[in-house]
Every structure is written in structure tokens, then in C-alpha cells.
Design a protein around this motif. Structure first.
Motif, PDB file in Angstrom:
ATOM      1  N   LYS A 155       0.842  -1.204   0.000  1.00  0.00           N
ATOM      2  CA  LYS A 155       0.000   0.000   0.000  1.00  0.00           C
ATOM      3  C   LYS A 155       0.871   1.245   0.000  1.00  0.00           C
ATOM      4  CE  LYS A 155      -3.823   2.335   2.296  1.00  0.00           C
ATOM      5  NZ  LYS A 155      -4.557   2.485   3.568  1.00  0.00           N
ATOM      6  N   PHE A 157       0.783   5.739  -0.234  1.00  0.00           N
ATOM      7  CA  PHE A 157      -0.040   6.911   0.102  1.00  0.00           C
ATOM      8  C   PHE A 157       0.350   8.106  -0.756  1.00  0.00           C
ATOM      9  CE2 PHE A 157      -2.399   5.768   3.937  1.00  0.00           C
ATOM     10  CZ  PHE A 157      -1.788   4.566   4.278  1.00  0.00           C
ATOM     11  N   HIS A 188      -3.830   4.934  -1.537  1.00  0.00           N
ATOM     12  CA  HIS A 188      -4.683   5.993  -0.964  1.00  0.00           C
ATOM     13  C   HIS A 188      -4.496   7.193  -1.881  1.00  0.00           C
ATOM     14  CE1 HIS A 188      -6.162   8.541   2.633  1.00  0.00           C
ATOM     15  NE2 HIS A 188      -6.059   9.331   1.581  1.00  0.00           N
ATOM     16  N   VAL A 244      -8.057   2.424  -2.868  1.00  0.00           N
ATOM     17  CA  VAL A 244      -8.818   2.179  -1.634  1.00  0.00           C
ATOM     18  C   VAL A 244      -9.830   3.303  -1.397  1.00  0.00           C
ATOM     19  CG1 VAL A 244      -7.027   0.806  -0.479  1.00  0.00           C
ATOM     20  CG2 VAL A 244      -7.033   3.289  -0.197  1.00  0.00           C
ATOM     21  N   HIS A 245     -10.815   2.994  -0.622  1.00  0.00           N
ATOM     22  CA  HIS A 245     -11.857   3.917  -0.132  1.00  0.00           C
ATOM     23  C   HIS A 245     -12.262   5.018  -1.121  1.00  0.00           C
ATOM     24  CE1 HIS A 245      -8.369   6.303   1.032  1.00  0.00           C
ATOM     25  NE2 HIS A 245      -8.116   5.614   2.125  1.00  0.00           N
ATOM     26  N   SER A 295     -10.842   9.478   6.259  1.00  0.00           N
ATOM     27  CA  SER A 295     -10.232   9.863   4.976  1.00  0.00           C
ATOM     28  C   SER A 295     -10.128   8.638   4.089  1.00  0.00           C
ATOM     29  CB  SER A 295      -8.824  10.416   5.196  1.00  0.00           C
ATOM     30  OG  SER A 295      -8.904  11.620   5.899  1.00  0.00           O
TER      31      SER A 295
END
Ligand code: DUC
Ligand code: ZN
Ligand code: ZN
Length: 469
Positions: A155, A157, A188, A244-245, A295
């Protein structure tokens, strides 16, 4: 001993059948349609009657944060409490994260996290590897994790400069490694440098209420980062990319556009973006609004984000629903660091309610029963290379949920099992309820009561997904 699930409707991603299911040891051993006679119980069989219920694969929650150290506090569910809550909600696999920070060692970070989870999880579990400091050694170590530890995903960011942030050059290098190995790159996607400017300006103007968390993270800055990640993935040689998200129509549109260009990109959304909004919650000021700070942020309900995200799930533009479970208690944690939005730890807890919240999409006609199963179990298992999970089929692990569509669930901090003193979904009355949960052949929730054993969960060595290579 054999366990039989009889009289239920078996629902998989590719269809539903009226069938009985037999479990021997840890595996599903037989599935017999009742049109073909079903399975006749013997005297030694444990029989679980699923009349009127769906028999579905245990949920796979590919994005959770148990006991996450944020730097100022630690998310409030331990691996033990969080996986018990997951079990109550019909989730029998979680994937959490090991976190390497700038200058830190990837393999040490993995081992530390592994030790914490191993002694506690009550359902099966895996770990993604966060690279918070992409350098030459981190990439060498991350590359070795698949063979050493069965870690099939990293992952990165694009948010949080100075903390977990990677710049475009670092992201390109990491994506090149993923293109080469087949590791999935979770990203992210928010433009963290621009967000930090907006945050600074909001604070200088005295705008510190919780809604400014959302207002300083506009959807355009999510979409811009998704676009950049997609381009970098393509330039890297079509690295498998998982956003993600996803919270906004804008970001979804970038995923759709990238998919039509042939980018190897997948999107994840979370129940909070489908059920909660800026207006419902963030306008409340202190203290209640702080409970909804996460977030990417909750979006305005006037801008069609929720309808677009449901459509995205329906049409397979979004592949997976995870919770991004990141729980904090209200008084000591959400409100513990001062009355300004940027001081509030980011995250909403929800590992217990994903299946129920997503089932509302079936009731409302947004998605089919099969798609519900696919986004909550089958697709995350496939995309993250989780072996033997995500469908009701012979020789798969016996992770089985009996879901009662005629029951109701009312969400409340008074009754949930997550270690949180509030719920972002407080008072929500939902159609459907998890009744019984089996994990690898063990009944761990029986008629709504947890009966599992501490630390029985098993680490899942994963493989690079054949689905995406
Ligand atoms: N991103 C996550 O994926 N989880 C918690 C907080 C965040 O920013
Ligand atoms: Zn994130
Ligand atoms: Zn997260």
C-alpha cells in the motif's frame, strides 16, 4: 463429524440454488440441490436448519486497521476484539496492514505486526505491506515478501506528506516493482500536498469544525490523484492497481475512464460512503461531528456520490466493498487532542456491519444478491490471492454464513461488539441479520452468540492473483 446446512438458499457470486451443504473437518465436502434430493442427515450429523435463509460465503474484509498506531493514539479494537466483532458480522477473513515508515525496515515491520495479530485473531487473517518510505531497500524487501511470507499486496499513500506520503517518483518505482512481480498496489489516492494547503488556510481563517475535514479534501483532489496513479500504473507496465476507499463520483469517473483505456485498475468503496454524508453528520459541530471524520471524507449527499457509487458497484466499475475499519472512542480519542478538525484521528469503525449495510443495497434494488456476495467475499478473495475463500464450493474452506433476510438489525454502541463507545450508524434499523457463522469448520457464532475460541484464526499466505495477471 459432519455438519449439514439444510433447507437454505446457497448464494454465490455466479448464482443461487436451493441446496444442502455438508462440511467435514475444515472443508465444504458436498453441495446437493434439493431438486436432486438434498442431503439426508445421518444420526451423527450436526444439522443447522437454514430454512428461509441465505447460505453465503464468509465475508472477506480486505481493509481493516486493528490497533493501528497513528502517532498520537492507537485504534481502539485489538486484533482480538476486532475479529470477534468481524465474526458477529459474518466476516471470516480480514486483511490488515504492516506499516514500514520512512527509513524503517520492511521485514522487521512485517514481523512485528505478524506477532501482534497471530496471538489474537479469532478469524483467518492476512497482512498487506504499507511502504511509507519507498527506497531501494524497501523495494527489495517488499519484493521478497511474496515468497517469504505470502504477502501479495503493498500500500502506498499519495496523501499525508511528511508521514506516509510517497512522491510520484517513488510511486512509479513501486509500481514498476508491482508490474514486474504481479503484487497488487493499493493506493490511498488524494493529493496530499494540495490538501495540506487547504487545511492550513482553513485553520488560519478560524474554520475548525469537523465539516472542514471534508471541505479541505474536495473530491477533485481525490479524482486527480486517481488519475495520476492510473497513468503511473500504465507507464510502469500496467501494474495491478487498487484504489482504496473511493468516496466520490469524481474518483469513480477516473476509474471508469482508466478501465476503458485498459489500465489494470480496481476500485474499493466502503459502507460509510454509501450510507453517511457530510450533511447528515459533519454539520453537527463538536462533539458529534468528530465521530464521522475519516479519509477519504464523507461527501455531500446533494452531489449524487452515493447513487453513483451504488451504480459503480452494480456495473462492476467498483470491485470490492471493505470497511476501512479504523475505530476510535469518542471522548478519549476523537476529542482527546483538541477542538480542531485536523487534530481528530481519522477513521470510522464498521467491521461488524459490512454485510448488513451492504444487504440494504439488495433490499433497495441497487445490487443483486449475487453481487452482494461478490463484492463482500468473492472479489476481495480473488483480487488479493486469498486461497480457498469467497465461495460456497466443494473443497473450499468451510467459511459459511447463515443470513436471515426476515430478521432486522438495529445498530447501536449499546449492543455492538467493537471496542467503540459510539457508532456512526447509531439507531439505523436494517433489514436482515447474521444468524450463524462458521469459520474453517468451527461454528463461531451460533444464533447471534459468539462461541469461538481466542486466537484460533490462521494466517493466510496469499498468492499473486491469477485474476489480474
Ligand atoms: N486511510 C485509510 O486507509 N485508513 C485510515 C485512514 C486513512 O487515511
Ligand atoms: Zn487511506
Ligand atoms: Zn485504511
Amino acid at each position: 463429524m459432519r455438519t449439514l446446512f439444510v433447507n437454505g438458499t446457497v448464494v454465490n457470486a455466479d448464482g443461487q440454488t436451493e441446496a444442502d451443504v455438508a462440511v467435514v473437518g475444515e472443508k465444504i465436502s458436498q453441495i446437493v440441490p434439493r431438486s436432486g434430493g438434498g442431503i439426508t442427515p445421518g444420526p451423527d450429523d450436526l444439522v443447522i436448519d437454514a430454512t428461509g435463509c441465505f447460505v453465503v460465503p464468509g465475508g472477506v474484509d480486505a481493509h481493516v486497521h486493528m490497533e493501528l498506531d497513528t502517532g498520537t493514539t492507537v485504534s481502539s479494537d485489538s486484533f482480538a476484539s476486532g475479529t470477534i466483532a468481524a465474526a458477529y458480522g459474518g466476516t471470516t477473513t480480514i486483511i490488515d496492514f504492516a506499516e514500514q515508515r520512512s527509513g524503517g525496515n520492511v521485514l522487521e515491520a512485517f514481523e512485528k505486526r505478524f506477532a501482534a495479530a497471530e496471538s489474537q485473531c479469532v478469524v483467518d487473517w492476512g497482512l498487506h505491506q504499507i511502504l511509507g518510505g519507498v527506497d531501494e531497500q524497501a523495494l527489495i524487501d517488499a519484493r521478497s515478501l511474496i515468497a517469504r511470507e505470502g504477502v501479495a499486496s503493498i500500500k502506498l499513500f499519495m496523501a499525508y506528506p511528511g508521514r506516509l506520503y510517497s512522491d510520484d517518483g517513488q510511486i512509479l518505482r513501486a509500481l514498476q516493482m508491482c508490474a514486474d512481480t504481479g503484487l497488487m498496489a493499493m493506493v490511498h489516492a488524494e493529493n496530499g500536498l494540495a490538501i495540506d494547503v487547504l487545511v492550513e488556510q482553513a485553520i488560519a481563517a478560524g474554520n475548525i469544525t469537523p465539516d472542514f475535514h471534508s471541505r479541505t479534501r474536495p473530491p477533485e483532489l481525490e479524482a486527480e490523484a486517481v488519475h495520476r496513479a492510473a497513468v503511473l500504473s500504465q507507464v510502469a507496465g500496467n501494474a495491478p492497481l487498487y484504489i482504496v476507499h473511493v468516496s466520490s463520483s469524481h474518483a469513480l469517473a477516473e476509474i471508469v475512464s482508466a478501465r476503458t483505456r485498459g489500465v489494470n485498475i480496481f476500485g474499493e468503496t466502503c459502507p460509510q460512503y454509501l450510507h453517511l454524508s457530510l450533511e447528515d453528520h459533519l454539520g453537527q459541530g463538536w462533539p458529534n461531528g468528530a465521530g464521522f471524520i475519516c479519509s477519504t471524507p464523507l461527501r455531500s449527499k446533494h452531489d449524487h456520490h452515493q447513487a453513483d457509487l451504488w451504480d459503480g458497484l452494480r456495473y462492476d466499475q467498483l470491485a470490492v466493498v471493505s470497511t476501512d475499519h479504523c475505530p476510535f472512542c469518542m471522548r478519549e480519542q476523537k476529542l482527546g487532542f483538541g477542538e480542531s478538525f485536523q487534530l481528530v484521528p481519522n477513521g470510522i469503525g464498521g467491521v461488524e456491519h459490512r454485510l448488513d449495510l451492504m444487504y440494504q443495497g439488495v433490499v433497495a434494488g441497487h445490487i443483486s444478491l449475487e453481487r452482494w456476495v461478490e463484492v463482500c467475499a468473492t472479489a476481495p478473495a480473488r483480487l488479493f490471492g486469498v486461497p480457498r475463500k469467497g465461495s460456497i464450493a466443494v473443497d473450499m474452506d468451510a467459511d459459511v454464513v447463515i443470513y436471515d433476510p426476515a430478521a432486522t438489525t438495529v445498530i447501536s454502541a449499546e449492543t455492538h461488539h467493537m471496542n467503540m463507545d459510539y457508532s456512526a450508524y447509531e439507531g439505523m434499523a436494517l433489514a436482515g441479520a447474521v444468524r450463524t457463522v462458521m469459520s474453517r469448520g468451527d461454528v463461531i457464532v451460533n444464533n447471534g452468540q459468539f462461541v469461538g475460541r481466542a486466537s484460533r484464526g490462521r494466517y493466510l499466505r496469499r498468492e499473486v492473483s491469477q485474476h489480474i495477471r
